[in-house]
Design an enzyme around this catalytic site. Sequence first.
Site, mmCIF file in Angstrom:
data_model
loop_
_atom_site.group_PDB
_atom_site.id
_atom_site.type_symbol
_atom_site.label_atom_id
_atom_site.label_comp_id
_atom_site.label_asym_id
_atom_site.label_seq_id
_atom_site.Cartn_x
_atom_site.Cartn_y
_atom_site.Cartn_z
ATOM 1 N N GLY B 12 0.762 -1.199 -0.072
ATOM 2 C CA GLY B 12 -0.148 0.039 0.114
ATOM 3 C C GLY B 12 0.907 1.162 0.003
ATOM 4 N N GLY B 15 -1.341 7.557 1.894
ATOM 5 C CA GLY B 15 -0.860 8.113 3.038
ATOM 6 C C GLY B 15 -0.228 7.249 3.926
ATOM 7 N N SER B 44 -3.060 6.796 -5.139
ATOM 8 C CA SER B 44 -3.877 6.091 -4.079
ATOM 9 C C SER B 44 -5.043 6.892 -3.696
ATOM 10 C CB SER B 44 -2.948 5.753 -3.111
ATOM 11 O OG SER B 44 -1.819 5.416 -3.192
ATOM 12 N N THR B 46 -6.174 8.177 -0.806
ATOM 13 C CA THR B 46 -5.948 9.206 -0.099
ATOM 14 C C THR B 46 -5.706 10.623 -0.812
ATOM 15 O OG1 THR B 46 -4.542 8.125 1.230
ATOM 16 C CG2 THR B 46 -4.142 10.463 1.447
ATOM 17 N N PHE B 117 -14.844 21.355 11.915
ATOM 18 C CA PHE B 117 -15.571 19.954 11.160
ATOM 19 C C PHE B 117 -16.497 19.397 12.118
ATOM 20 C CE2 PHE B 117 -13.842 16.953 7.888
ATOM 21 C CZ PHE B 117 -13.747 17.703 6.987
ATOM 22 N N HIS B 156 2.318 -3.002 -8.730
ATOM 23 C CA HIS B 156 2.637 -4.243 -8.536
ATOM 24 C C HIS B 156 1.536 -4.539 -7.468
ATOM 25 C CE1 HIS B 156 6.527 -3.755 -10.323
ATOM 26 N NE2 HIS B 156 6.823 -5.181 -10.060
ATOM 27 N N GLN B 231 -19.232 3.932 7.457
ATOM 28 C CA GLN B 231 -19.663 5.253 7.482
ATOM 29 C C GLN B 231 -20.527 5.821 6.377
ATOM 30 O OE1 GLN B 231 -17.191 8.948 7.842
ATOM 31 N NE2 GLN B 231 -18.462 8.882 9.884
ATOM 32 N N HIS B 233 -21.420 8.965 4.258
ATOM 33 C CA HIS B 233 -21.311 10.281 4.210
ATOM 34 C C HIS B 233 -22.531 11.234 3.954
ATOM 35 C CE1 HIS B 233 -19.537 14.487 3.864
ATOM 36 N NE2 HIS B 233 -18.441 14.121 4.321
ATOM 37 N N LEU B 243 -17.987 12.943 -3.532
ATOM 38 C CA LEU B 243 -18.048 13.539 -2.239
ATOM 39 C C LEU B 243 -18.134 15.201 -2.124
ATOM 40 C CD1 LEU B 243 -18.079 13.407 0.780
ATOM 41 C CD2 LEU B 243 -15.516 13.875 0.713
ATOM 42 N N GLU B 246 -17.258 17.626 3.911
ATOM 43 C CA GLU B 246 -17.768 18.404 5.264
ATOM 44 C C GLU B 246 -17.388 19.877 5.339
ATOM 45 O OE1 GLU B 246 -18.536 15.464 8.286
ATOM 46 O OE2 GLU B 246 -17.049 16.401 9.475
ATOM 47 N N ARG B 286 -21.569 12.595 11.307
ATOM 48 C CA ARG B 286 -21.953 12.016 10.034
ATOM 49 C C ARG B 286 -23.230 11.007 10.415
ATOM 50 N NH1 ARG B 286 -15.952 11.551 7.273
ATOM 51 N NH2 ARG B 286 -15.906 14.047 6.809
ATOM 52 N N HIS B 354 -18.759 5.752 2.734
ATOM 53 C CA HIS B 354 -17.668 6.613 2.626
ATOM 54 C C HIS B 354 -16.255 6.041 3.307
ATOM 55 C CE1 HIS B 354 -15.678 10.507 2.485
ATOM 56 N NE2 HIS B 354 -15.174 10.418 3.768
ATOM 57 N N ARG B 389 -16.536 7.538 12.756
ATOM 58 C CA ARG B 389 -15.301 8.096 12.653
ATOM 59 C C ARG B 389 -15.570 9.493 12.572
ATOM 60 N NH1 ARG B 389 -12.311 10.489 7.906
ATOM 61 N NH2 ARG B 389 -14.181 10.119 6.878
ATOM 62 N N SER B 392 -11.709 14.085 9.435
ATOM 63 C CA SER B 392 -10.653 14.669 9.629
ATOM 64 C C SER B 392 -9.733 14.000 10.570
ATOM 65 C CB SER B 392 -10.710 16.289 9.808
ATOM 66 O OG SER B 392 -10.916 16.711 11.225
HETATM 67 C C1 LIG Z 1 -13.530 11.470 -1.073
HETATM 68 C C2 LIG Z 1 -13.013 11.197 0.332
HETATM 69 C C3 LIG Z 1 -12.814 12.308 0.988
HETATM 70 C C4 LIG Z 1 -12.155 12.064 2.340
HETATM 71 N N1 LIG Z 1 -11.822 13.250 3.159
HETATM 72 C C5 LIG Z 1 -11.206 13.081 4.367
HETATM 73 C C6 LIG Z 1 -10.896 14.230 5.098
HETATM 74 O O1 LIG Z 1 -11.141 15.226 4.539
HETATM 75 N N2 LIG Z 1 -10.249 13.849 6.117
HETATM 76 C C7 LIG Z 1 -9.847 12.754 6.806
HETATM 77 O O2 LIG Z 1 -9.415 12.609 7.680
HETATM 78 N N3 LIG Z 1 -10.095 11.701 5.936
HETATM 79 C C8 LIG Z 1 -10.795 11.652 4.638
HETATM 80 N N4 LIG Z 1 -11.128 10.540 4.094
HETATM 81 C C9 LIG Z 1 -10.672 9.307 4.369
HETATM 82 C C10 LIG Z 1 -9.104 9.082 4.122
HETATM 83 O O3 LIG Z 1 -8.846 9.960 3.190
HETATM 84 C C11 LIG Z 1 -8.747 7.476 3.882
HETATM 85 O O4 LIG Z 1 -9.317 6.930 5.227
HETATM 86 C C12 LIG Z 1 -7.421 7.512 3.774
HETATM 87 O O5 LIG Z 1 -6.899 8.269 2.951
HETATM 88 C C13 LIG Z 1 -6.956 6.287 3.563
HETATM 89 O O6 LIG Z 1 -5.656 6.164 3.305
HETATM 90 P P1 LIG Z 1 -4.868 4.617 3.223
HETATM 91 O O7 LIG Z 1 -3.385 5.157 3.130
HETATM 92 O O8 LIG Z 1 -5.241 3.820 4.281
HETATM 93 O O9 LIG Z 1 -5.315 4.000 2.117
HETATM 94 P P2 LIG Z 1 -5.155 4.693 0.590
HETATM 95 O O10 LIG Z 1 -5.045 5.946 0.325
HETATM 96 O O11 LIG Z 1 -6.616 4.185 -0.066
HETATM 97 O O12 LIG Z 1 -4.000 3.689 -0.129
HETATM 98 C C14 LIG Z 1 -4.168 2.210 -0.046
HETATM 99 C C15 LIG Z 1 -2.969 1.877 -1.104
HETATM 100 O O13 LIG Z 1 -2.883 0.334 -1.149
HETATM 101 C C16 LIG Z 1 -2.627 -0.113 -2.353
HETATM 102 N N5 LIG Z 1 -3.128 -1.447 -2.625
HETATM 103 C C17 LIG Z 1 -4.402 -1.678 -2.122
HETATM 104 N N6 LIG Z 1 -4.654 -3.029 -2.627
HETATM 105 C C18 LIG Z 1 -3.433 -3.654 -3.041
HETATM 106 C C19 LIG Z 1 -2.863 -4.618 -3.488
HETATM 107 N N7 LIG Z 1 -3.898 -5.776 -3.590
HETATM 108 N N8 LIG Z 1 -1.690 -4.903 -3.881
HETATM 109 C C20 LIG Z 1 -0.880 -4.025 -3.840
HETATM 110 N N9 LIG Z 1 -1.114 -2.770 -3.556
HETATM 111 C C21 LIG Z 1 -2.504 -2.270 -3.117
HETATM 112 C C22 LIG Z 1 -2.954 0.892 -3.116
HETATM 113 O O14 LIG Z 1 -2.432 0.954 -4.505
HETATM 114 C C23 LIG Z 1 -2.805 2.351 -2.528
HETATM 115 O O15 LIG Z 1 -1.765 2.697 -2.685
HETATM 116 C C24 LIG Z 1 -11.788 10.647 2.631
HETATM 117 C C25 LIG Z 1 -12.093 9.771 1.889
HETATM 118 C C26 LIG Z 1 -12.660 9.909 0.914
HETATM 119 C C27 LIG Z 1 -12.846 8.650 0.128
#
Ligand SMILES: Cc1cc2nc3c(=O)[nH]c(=O)nc-3n(C[C@H](O)[C@H](O)[C@H](O)COP(=O)(O)OP(=O)(O)OC[C@H]3O[C@@H](n4cnc5c(N)ncnc54)[C@H](O)[C@@H]3O)c2cc1C
Lengths: 252, 598
Positions: B12, B15, B44, B46, B117, B156, B231, B233, B243, B246, B286, B354, B389, B392
């Site tokens: 992954g 973020g 990704s 994020t 928020f 990959h 959740q 939204h 989206l 908020e 939410r 969401h 949740r 933010s």
């Molecule tokens: C539209 C939207 C708005 C949001 N706004 C906010 C906000 O304002 N404030 C807040 O706090 N949160 C917000 N959130 C929630 C927050 O953004 C997410 O929970 C967070 O960004 C998830 O990050 P992550 O690093 O866990 O996963 P992601 O950023 O989803 O990354 C997942 C990674 O895993 C990799 N991956 C997945 N499966 C595989 C696989 N089988 N093999 C290899 N790689 C894989 C992907 O390629 C990617 O790189 C929002 C969410 C959405 C959808």
Amino acid sequence: MTDIEKTIEIEVMRYHPEQDASPVFKTYRIPYASDQSVLQGLQYIKDYIDGTLSFRWSCRMAICGSCGVMINNQPKLSCKTFLRDYYPGKIRVEALQHLPIERDLVIDATDFINKLESIKPYIVPREARSLEQGEYLQTPEQLARYEQFSSCINCMLCYAACPQYGLKPEFTGPGVLALLHRYNADSRDGARADRMQIVNAEEGVWGCTLVGYCSEVCPKQVDPAAAVNRNKVNSTLDYFLRFLMPGGGESG
Amino acid sequence: METIKVDIAIVGGGGAGLRAAIAAAEADASQTIALISKVYPMRSHTVAAEGGSAAVTQAHDNLDHHFHDTVAGGDWLCEQDVVEYFVAHAREEMVQLEHWGCPWSRKDNGHVNVRAFGGMKIERTWFAADKTGFHILHTLFQTSMKYPSIRRFDEHFCCDLIVENGRCHGAVVIEVATGKFTFIQARAVIIATGGAGRVFRENTNGGIVTGDGMALAYRHGVPLRDMEFVQYHPTCMPGTGLLFTEACRGEGGFLLNRDGYRYLQDYGLGPPDPSPRNKAMELGPRDRLSQAFWHEKQKGKTIDGPHGQVVHLDLRHLGEKKLHERLPQICELAEEFLGVDPAHAPIPVCPAVHYTMGGIMANGETASPLAGLYSAGECSSVGLHGANRLGSNSLAELCVFGKVAGSEASKFARSVTSHHSGTLEKQAEDVKQQALGIITRSGGTERMAILRTEMAQSMEDGCGIYRTGTAMQATCDKIDELRERYRNLNIDDRSSTWNTEWLLAIELGYQLDVAQSMVYSAINRKESRGSHQRLDGYEQRDDVNYLRHTLAHYNGDAAPRIDYMGVRITKSRPGIRAYGAAGEKAEQERKNREAASD
Ligand SMILES: Cc1cc2nc3c(=O)[nH]c(=O)nc-3n(C[C@H](O)[C@H](O)[C@H](O)COP(=O)(O)OP(=O)(O)OC[C@H]3O[C@@H](n4cnc5c(N)ncnc54)[C@H](O)[C@@H]3O)c2cc1C
Ligand code: SF4
Ligand code: FES
């Protein structure tokens, strides 16, 4: 006729390196709705007509930068280009121009990534600061100097638009130069001199012949042409300052 | 198959994964790190986060406030020691991002600005216009290029973990461009694969958000915790689910029903002040806002739209200048996708799925019960969000627990010896054959898109904003059936170059397992708490029986086995979860009680 009965034709470039010598076009007829994007059209084809069609996408909201393609000869994000803008005419979708094709609408992005890595796309602090000291101060005006250039989503539409890049792939190109400028123009950064060496090389800004089409196609108003231009001016300045000042043109 | 040996493998590159990679690289520059992502890291999901990231910042705010907002917001299903750690480290992580170049929005004096928020008592949400996730992700991605010990495996796809003798030894990945398999053998593995919102029909998530890492850990015996909490939204685009952050409401937007009435005042969230009041009306949490939409719809107070019922998000009174400065992306989305200019017309919105509060069971150090396996980000259940949740909190979570995961995995990798790889390689070979089986077998009749659509519709029907035993049972049955039909999938594409149909098929397998864990967790929770609301005789929270986490254990072809574990309470006893004027009253009473007992 209601939207439900309407259809539209999409002609899609297909290329499979294991079996095709060169790209061919295939036409698909899909249901039409005025709020459907070209991406949704491609998804319809993949889901219900031909599962072998390959293309990149993820966010659907013009921010992940995955879905750039040529639509009727113009570089566009397929997720924010709508069928209604072409209906009842035909839509022709091809892989982004100037970039090697891996399969169907998927281009090889390696060159862009390598170039991005080469420009030190991170802050090299002008002065050290610990976390306990809190954030660097930066006024809204200082932020405004680079914010626009930091909005680049790496979609590479500008590379498909750039005639120089088409002729000379060594040219650093608009998107990466915009990002280079983004760091140079950041009040927290102190690595401008290093980056300008990259720019001053023949492949850097000097490749640009000021066509400006890159800024026209940019979906995020980054205006890479402005960044290239500013770098040209700075680059000239640096060239002269190098003779005048020890350490070379740290102006700016 | 090639084997590449590294100290730490991170699956992954969002973020959480990037933050973990940087933390590991900084913990020990001599260790090798593989950063694996099925898309280029900057794609990704994020990237799509708009509104901002929470951290106590202002002089009149404090860690206790953020703690209480989070725990009450989560309806007391949070691990309170984890929340304490989180609120104490969020600010330092936001400052760290600032030092790495994140273009945070500023006040005139050059300090970082914060916005209001939902569910947050005091403004503490750091923001970069309305593209906060985009900027955090690009900042982390570009900063990660500084560290030579991070070796990226972009595009990959991880198709399995390798586990032997109760320890995780790495992952098998497929290079998307060529179909080539590689076994990445690692002393420690971090899963950071994001959420699973795509198992539902209308959602705010990107196509890649398919719960892969959750399913992988689950299949290897790691429980998925609190999966019933999903959740909705309240303000999304009808038809696509995209989206509207908020922050629209944080900046002062109103929600109106068909009569132009701010209906939230009828749901215990009033009084309806003309300007934003924290934890009231449009700045309620939410779950409550999405539930209010549902009730308005029942009452016939919502508005007909081409994609179903909507209410109006009214931003007109904020004025064009503020809208373009603070919410530029929202303006762009409304104008380009809906043809609505928010300065002159209200935006039609409805709730959509969401965020997945639950995930891979992890302790406060991000370790799973399986040795050598860590998780961070939305895929992980470290215990921060409980039953709902707060907006933010998750961007901050990515950084705080991404960092913890990186340093813990680094420590673990140093403490163990490398395994000689013969038996592991044999296992990796089996994984490869199984993955290839999907495209080499013939005679399948089920079309993937149909299975996917049926799953997503059924999850919406059974695990929506309000739930009943009957509807959930129907979804349990449907998902069981779909898992059966999945074996009979037909795949058009048999090639090894960019075969996205094949990878979508593997993802669908992940999604079905995750969906099953959600609905079985939901039907077994016979109470209403946070985002899990029932209408069939279990309308109340039941702390006697259900102040505990659900654990779903993978059970092969059969339904998951469900059991429970306690919730760690340090300083906040479960209380009444109230917002608006009622919330202020409840909080005053809590303070009085605490003062009396001191
Ligand atoms: C539209 C939207 C708005 C949001 N706004 C906010 C906000 O304002 N404030 C807040 O706090 N949160 C917000 N959130 C929630 C927050 O953004 C997410 O929970 C967070 O960004 C998830 O990050 P992550 O690093 O866990 O996963 P992601 O950023 O989803 O990354 C997942 C990674 O895993 C990799 N991956 C997945 N499966 C595989 C696989 N089988 N093999 C290899 N790689 C894989 C992907 O390629 C990617 O790189 C929002 C969410 C959405 C959808
Ligand atoms: S400058 Fe614009 S067109 Fe070029 S890569 Fe960046 S966002 Fe895309
Ligand atoms: S799908 Fe993300 S930019 Fe189009």
